[in-house]
Design an enzyme around this catalytic site. Structure first.
Site, short mmCIF file in Angstrom:
data_model
loop_
_atom_site.label_atom_id
_atom_site.label_comp_id
_atom_site.label_asym_id
_atom_site.label_seq_id
_atom_site.Cartn_x
_atom_site.Cartn_y
_atom_site.Cartn_z
N TYR A 57 0.88 -1.21 -0.04
CA TYR A 57 0.14 -0.22 -0.01
C TYR A 57 0.89 1.15 0.01
O TYR A 57 1.63 1.57 1.16
CB TYR A 57 -0.79 -0.03 1.23
CG TYR A 57 -1.99 -1.23 1.34
CD1 TYR A 57 -2.38 -1.99 0.13
CD2 TYR A 57 -2.27 -1.64 2.48
CE1 TYR A 57 -3.21 -2.81 0.29
CE2 TYR A 57 -3.21 -2.94 2.67
CZ TYR A 57 -3.59 -3.30 1.55
OH TYR A 57 -4.35 -4.34 1.79
N HIS A 122 -0.18 -12.00 0.85
CA HIS A 122 -1.06 -11.11 0.28
C HIS A 122 -1.25 -11.50 -1.23
O HIS A 122 -0.55 -11.60 -2.15
CB HIS A 122 -0.30 -9.81 0.32
CG HIS A 122 -1.04 -8.48 -0.16
ND1 HIS A 122 -0.58 -7.41 0.04
CD2 HIS A 122 -2.47 -8.51 -0.44
CE1 HIS A 122 -1.63 -6.51 -0.45
NE2 HIS A 122 -2.72 -7.21 -0.52
#
Length: 337
Positions: A57, A122
């Site tokens: 992110y 992820h």
């Protein structure tokens, strides 16, 4: 105040509304340190104790800003739960044991912590699931033994990836899964998997109750992979809510919160214009206002739900609008989330 719910067999109790920290990486627009600190402080005040981030992110910026904000607020480390991820980075995917082992040290440095509560692989559908089973998760088990992480998780969009991995690792190896876009008004397919996950003692985190922008007045970003038919139906539902003086985003969040088998609903905690459209809160100071608004809005939705104030009639009407496109999820392959 956000309700606390148990997370599988971990012993952790997470706030029903989770703090999705991807916006702190300025992925949806700039967020100052001042705004980030104010938002995190307000989250604690409203009972939110779960913070989720990733090195992906904002190209590691989310972890850095979240770590700085948590330190500035000064809440004791044992009073909140932090989850970060490994395997997905700005430069691409790498689920090798070497990379994920290095990754946690980098994340801990950015977060200014000695450990994270949950480390999640992820978006595992972009890698080899057999590598996840045979290499990545064993590497995470070693990190658990070293005290750098407390629990292990996996994330992704296709629901089949979870059973594939869980059926191939020893019981209790994977503690939690994070699914997104599969439990909201337009898509409840996660519900079918919950009995299986409960039988495995695996905790459930659901993210993106707004279906990556589908269930908002402003609509999804241009890159959203939903079909034109699904987008059109969601826009019709949003316009219907607006005409009634309701907000589809609040309705969608409350819908997701109703399922108590889901431990927490992750919502990106950055205020945008949408929160001004919903007159739930009074005037706010000029600088932290944009940062505080959505966190208050999300918890207000949870509080109203606890008081039995869910708008059942509007919900039923929206469900009828979305019925022709129910559970029409787009295929995997999303690069921008």
């Amino acid at each position: 105040m956000a309700e606390l719910r148990s997370l599988g067999n971990t012993g952790l109790k997470l706030s029903s509304v989770g703090f999705g920290a991807s916006p702190l990486g300025s992925v949806f627009g700039p967020v100052s340190d001042e705004e980030a600190i104010a938002t995190v402080r307000e989250a604690f005040r409203l009972g939110i104790n779960f913070f989720d981030t990733s090195p992906y992110y904002g190209g590691t910026l989310s972890e850095k800003v979240l770590g700085k904000a948590l330190k500035a607020v000064g809440v004791p480390r044992n009073e909140y739960i932090v989850s970060t991820k490994c395997g997905r980075y700005k430069e691409g995917f790498d689920f090798s044991a070497e990379r994920v082992t290095k990754s946690i040290d980098e994340s801990l440095e950015r977060l200014q912590m000695d450990y994270v509560d949950i480390l999640q692989c992820h978006d595992i559908e972009f890698g080899s699931l057999d590598q996840i089973v045979n290499e990545t998760i064993p590497a995470l088990q070693k990190l658990k033994e070293a005290g750098k992480i407390r629990f292990i998780g996996i994330t992704g969009l296709p629901l089949g990836i979870f059973s594939y991995v869980l059926d191939r690792v020893p019981p209790g190896t994977v503690d939690v899964i994070l699914s997104y876009c599969h439990y909201s008004i337009n898509d409840t397919t996660l519900e079918d998997l919950i009995p299986y996950l409960k039988s495995k003692g695996v905790g459930v985190i659901s993210a993106s109750p707004l279906a990556m922008g589908l269930l908002t007045e402003s609509g999804p970003p241009e890159w959203h992979p939903a079909s034109p038919k699904l987008k059109a139906a969601c826009q019709t539902a949003a316009a219907f809510c607006k005409k009634k003086g309701k907000d589809i985003s609040k309705l969608a969040l409350q819908y997701s919160l109703c399922n108590k088998d889901i431990s927490t609903i992750l919502v990106g905690m950055k205020s945008v214009e949408q929160c001004w459209q919903i007159n739930l809160i009074g005037p706010l100071p000029s600088i932290p206002a944009r940062a505080l608004c959505l966190v208050r809005l999300n918890v207000a939705a949870d509080t109203e739900l606890a008081k039995g104030e869910k708008d059942e009639q509007t919900l039923a009407e929206v469900e009828e609008i979305l019925k022709p496109v129910k559970n029409q999820t787009w295929p995997s392959g999303i690069q921008q989330v």
